[in-house]
Design a protein around this motif. Sequence first.
Motif, PDB file in Angstrom:
ATOM      1  N   GLU A  84       0.831  -1.205   0.000  1.00  0.00           N
ATOM      2  CA  GLU A  84       0.000   0.000   0.000  1.00  0.00           C
ATOM      3  C   GLU A  84       0.868   1.259   0.000  1.00  0.00           C
ATOM      4  N   LEU A  85       1.912   1.274   0.822  1.00  0.00           N
ATOM      5  CA  LEU A  85       2.792   2.439   0.884  1.00  0.00           C
ATOM      6  C   LEU A  85       3.571   2.634  -0.415  1.00  0.00           C
ATOM      7  N   GLN A  86       4.044   1.537  -0.983  1.00  0.00           N
ATOM      8  CA  GLN A  86       4.782   1.648  -2.240  1.00  0.00           C
ATOM      9  C   GLN A  86       3.875   2.127  -3.357  1.00  0.00           C
ATOM     10  N   ALA A  87       2.622   1.685  -3.355  1.00  0.00           N
ATOM     11  CA  ALA A  87       1.676   2.166  -4.365  1.00  0.00           C
ATOM     12  C   ALA A  87       1.418   3.660  -4.206  1.00  0.00           C
ATOM     13  N   GLY A  88       1.554   4.184  -2.959  1.00  0.00           N
ATOM     14  CA  GLY A  88       1.376   5.609  -2.721  1.00  0.00           C
ATOM     15  C   GLY A  88       2.613   6.431  -3.022  1.00  0.00           C
ATOM     16  N   GLY A  89       3.688   5.764  -3.475  1.00  0.00           N
ATOM     17  CA  GLY A  89       4.897   6.485  -3.859  1.00  0.00           C
ATOM     18  C   GLY A  89       5.944   6.600  -2.771  1.00  0.00           C
ATOM     19  N   PHE A  90       5.822   5.842  -1.682  1.00  0.00           N
ATOM     20  CA  PHE A  90       6.775   5.918  -0.573  1.00  0.00           C
ATOM     21  C   PHE A  90       7.704   4.710  -0.604  1.00  0.00           C
ATOM     22  N   THR A  91       8.994   4.968  -0.412  1.00  0.00           N
ATOM     23  CA  THR A  91      10.002   3.899  -0.504  1.00  0.00           C
ATOM     24  C   THR A  91      10.172   3.212   0.839  1.00  0.00           C
ATOM     25  N   ALA A  92       9.176   2.470   1.235  1.00  0.00           N
ATOM     26  CA  ALA A  92       9.233   1.734   2.499  1.00  0.00           C
ATOM     27  C   ALA A  92       9.904   0.383   2.275  1.00  0.00           C
ATOM     28  N   GLN A  93      10.250  -0.280   3.365  1.00  0.00           N
ATOM     29  CA  GLN A  93      10.873  -1.600   3.294  1.00  0.00           C
ATOM     30  C   GLN A  93      10.430  -2.443   4.473  1.00  0.00           C
ATOM     31  N   LEU A  94      10.526  -3.758   4.309  1.00  0.00           N
ATOM     32  CA  LEU A  94      10.100  -4.707   5.334  1.00  0.00           C
ATOM     33  C   LEU A  94      11.329  -5.265   6.032  1.00  0.00           C
ATOM     34  N   GLN A  95      11.273  -5.343   7.372  1.00  0.00           N
ATOM     35  CA  GLN A  95      12.378  -5.884   8.161  1.00  0.00           C
ATOM     36  C   GLN A  95      11.847  -6.910   9.154  1.00  0.00           C
ATOM     37  N   PRO A  96      12.519  -8.059   9.288  1.00  0.00           N
ATOM     38  CA  PRO A  96      12.112  -9.031  10.314  1.00  0.00           C
ATOM     39  C   PRO A  96      12.485  -8.534  11.703  1.00  0.00           C
ATOM     40  N   VAL A  97      11.677  -8.870  12.666  1.00  0.00           N
ATOM     41  CA  VAL A  97      11.936  -8.515  14.061  1.00  0.00           C
ATOM     42  C   VAL A  97      12.301  -9.796  14.801  1.00  0.00           C
TER      43      VAL A  97
END
Length: 220
Positions: free
Chosen positions: A166-179
């Motif tokens: 959803e964030l990437q579709a909105g144009g934001f360069t987010a990333q996923l990290q394991p906790v």
Amino acid sequence: MLIRALIVLLVVLNLGAAAWWLTRPAPSPEPPPALPTGVARLQLVGEEAPAAPVPASPAATFVPPAPAVCFSLGPFTSEAAAIQARDALGADLLRWQLREAPGASASGYQVVMAPAASLEEAQATAARIGAAGFDDFLVVRQGDQANGIALGRYRSRDAAERRLAELQAGGFTAQLQPVGRAGPSLWWLDAGAAEGADPAALARRASSAAPQPLECTALR
């Protein structure tokens, strides 16, 4: 008299020419012209085709006997250890295959944006995220991720990936990290042996834990 003699002479000459034509040997046929390399010769109707060489029959393919006893040995902490176990059993195995099993998964996943150059830049990005209709975000102010933006923490990877998309579709360069720390992969040796084989004895030779039953159809 002269005319009669000429007529007789012509008759004799014609008879001699006819006799030579009838008794002369038949001319030898000319050899066919040589064809370029790779061009096949045309074959006339009724003409026998040249005998083709008979191809050699291929060697019979060896098919190993089907195993009667199948089991899994392991777990091994590396692929090299699983290969060493296979080598220790050698010809006692009719079929075998290595199988990797994922280790323990992470305890959770978080969606973040990398730290910005300054706090002001991070706050401006957070304002754009809020204006785009997203909530549940926080500007990180201290630690290794200072000036980064936390965008949510999730127990399941699927939920985290939906948020990321959803964030990437909105144009934001987010990333996923394991906790949390994920455990290493484990390796198993799936094997099949002949009738009468003792899986427990084979497991001891392979430095494996107790063998696990396995359907022989699982071996490819």
